[in-house]
Design a protein around this motif. Structure first.
Motif, short mmCIF file in Angstrom:
data_model
loop_
_atom_site.label_atom_id
_atom_site.label_comp_id
_atom_site.label_asym_id
_atom_site.label_seq_id
_atom_site.Cartn_x
_atom_site.Cartn_y
_atom_site.Cartn_z
N ILE A 1 0.96 -0.99 -0.08
CA ILE A 1 0.10 -0.02 -0.05
C ILE A 1 0.92 1.21 0.12
CG2 ILE A 1 -1.62 1.29 1.38
CD1 ILE A 1 -2.79 -1.20 2.45
N ILE A 2 1.84 1.34 0.77
CA ILE A 2 2.76 2.69 0.98
C ILE A 2 3.39 2.48 -0.51
CG2 ILE A 2 4.74 3.33 2.02
CD1 ILE A 2 2.75 3.55 3.62
N LYS A 3 4.01 1.76 -1.07
CA LYS A 3 4.63 1.72 -2.49
C LYS A 3 3.63 2.36 -3.43
CE LYS A 3 7.59 -0.47 -5.54
NZ LYS A 3 8.82 0.82 -5.29
N ALA A 4 2.40 1.93 -3.44
CA ALA A 4 1.34 2.25 -4.20
C ALA A 4 1.13 3.71 -4.03
CB ALA A 4 0.14 1.33 -4.18
N CYS A 5 0.80 4.12 -2.67
CA CYS A 5 0.63 5.61 -2.38
C CYS A 5 1.70 6.42 -3.04
CB CYS A 5 0.51 5.74 -1.06
SG CYS A 5 -1.20 4.88 -0.23
N ASP A 6 2.94 5.96 -2.80
CA ASP A 6 4.01 6.81 -3.26
C ASP A 6 4.31 6.95 -4.63
OD1 ASP A 6 5.10 6.95 -0.64
OD2 ASP A 6 6.58 5.45 -0.84
N ILE A 7 3.67 5.88 -5.66
CA ILE A 7 3.61 6.12 -6.92
C ILE A 7 2.50 6.92 -7.34
CG2 ILE A 7 2.94 4.91 -9.08
CD1 ILE A 7 4.13 2.41 -7.78
N LEU A 8 1.50 6.91 -6.40
CA LEU A 8 0.52 7.68 -6.72
C LEU A 8 0.40 9.35 -6.19
CD1 LEU A 8 -2.49 5.45 -6.69
CD2 LEU A 8 -1.58 6.46 -8.87
N LYS A 9 1.47 9.51 -5.50
CA LYS A 9 1.59 10.56 -4.57
C LYS A 9 0.67 10.88 -3.73
CE LYS A 9 4.89 12.98 -7.75
NZ LYS A 9 5.38 11.95 -8.31
N ILE A 10 0.00 9.83 -2.89
CA ILE A 10 -1.02 9.90 -1.77
C ILE A 10 -0.37 10.27 -0.35
CG2 ILE A 10 -2.87 8.77 -0.95
CD1 ILE A 10 -3.42 7.39 -3.39
N ASP A 11 -0.90 11.00 0.26
CA ASP A 11 -0.35 11.09 1.59
C ASP A 11 -0.52 9.78 2.38
OD1 ASP A 11 0.22 11.91 4.39
OD2 ASP A 11 -0.73 13.78 4.21
N HIS A 12 0.45 9.40 3.16
CA HIS A 12 0.55 8.10 4.14
C HIS A 12 -0.62 8.10 5.09
CE1 HIS A 12 4.95 6.62 2.79
NE2 HIS A 12 4.16 6.91 1.82
N LYS A 13 -0.89 9.36 5.47
CA LYS A 13 -1.79 9.68 6.45
C LYS A 13 -3.45 9.17 6.05
CE LYS A 13 0.37 10.78 10.13
NZ LYS A 13 0.70 9.86 11.45
N ASN A 14 -3.74 9.14 4.60
CA ASN A 14 -4.85 8.65 3.91
C ASN A 14 -5.08 7.20 4.07
OD1 ASN A 14 -5.56 11.24 3.46
ND2 ASN A 14 -4.80 11.18 1.36
N VAL A 15 -3.86 6.58 4.49
CA VAL A 15 -3.86 5.24 4.87
C VAL A 15 -4.30 4.99 6.38
CG1 VAL A 15 -2.72 2.91 5.00
CG2 VAL A 15 -2.25 4.59 3.02
#
Length: 230
Positions: free
Chosen positions: A118-132
């Motif tokens: 999930i963290i890697k996917a968020c980094d690819i999409l530039k999604i804030d980790h706090k949204n996890v």
């Protein structure tokens, strides 16, 4: 809605990812600090993996470590599998466009690996980790070690962490089943089903999507609780 992380026939393990970290930092001490584990633990994990497969993966120097040919192959394979899973999840996230991603984080192997994806996917999409949103749901049988691992790991990767104790909910259902023959399997599976219901409740409240910590291989062979998380 439930999103699967595609399973590979040879799923990446934390030991393989730890080897990648040890090499990328060229030092066990730096890698162990980044992974939030002790240096002896990291060294032992890698040695156990070497013994298990009968291959030397690292050349250990006084200050630095380097990969053997077998180690390079394993590192590349681990990174390839992680990328396959992450980009598969990226495709699903783009399709449903959730405001948050919700995962049950026990502190065990499966959920921790799923969170890494999930963290890697968020980094690819530039999604804030706090949204996890990582949810720990202890019950009877939850060890203090895995419970602690969950909070430490969530903090390390910068996600939102919540604890929802489901012990009262599980015991409440069992109490209301008075007069029924409650089997051992029922008692084992009930917490998993309540955990999944809890994750869906959090997800719906946050306009999110639940990320399944099970894998397709387990589903195919029937090694999972139907409509549960374990």
């Amino acid at each position: 809605m439930l999103l699967y992380i595609s399973a590979d026939s040879s799923p990446v393990s934390t030991r393989e990812l730890n080897i990648s970290s040890a090499v990328s930092y060229s030092c066990f001490l730096k890698a162990s600090k980044a992974l939030h584990i002790t240096q002896p633990t990291l060294s032992r994990q890698i040695k156990e993996l070497e013994d298990e497969i009968g291959r030397t993966l690292l050349i250990r120097g006084n200050r630095h470590v380097t990969l053997t040919e077998e180690g390079i192959f394993l590192k590349n394979r681990a990174e390839e599998i992680l990328n396959i899973q992450a980009y598969g999840l990226v495709k699903r996230i783009k399709h449903v466009n959730p405001q948050s991603l919700v995962i049950g984080l026990s502190g065990g192997l499966d959920s921790c690996l799923a969170l890494l994806v999930i963290i890697k996917a968020c980094d690819i999409l530039k999604i804030d980790h706090k949204n996890v949103i990582a949810i720990s749901m202890p019950c009877f049988g939850t060890s203090s070690r895995t419970k602690s691992n969950a909070s430490v790991f969530a903090e390390a990767v910068g996600v939102t962490f919540k604890e929802i104790n489901i012990k009262d909910a599980v015991e409440g259902v069992i109490r209301q089943m008075k007069g029924m023959d409650i089997t051992k399997q029922t008692r084992t599976n009930l917490p998993a089903r309540i955990r999944m219901a809890t994750l869906y409740a959090v997800s719906q409240s946050k306009n999110g999507r639940v990320i399944n910590t099970c894998n397709l291989s387990e589903d195919w062979v029937g090694y999972s609780t139907r409509y549960g998380d374990a």
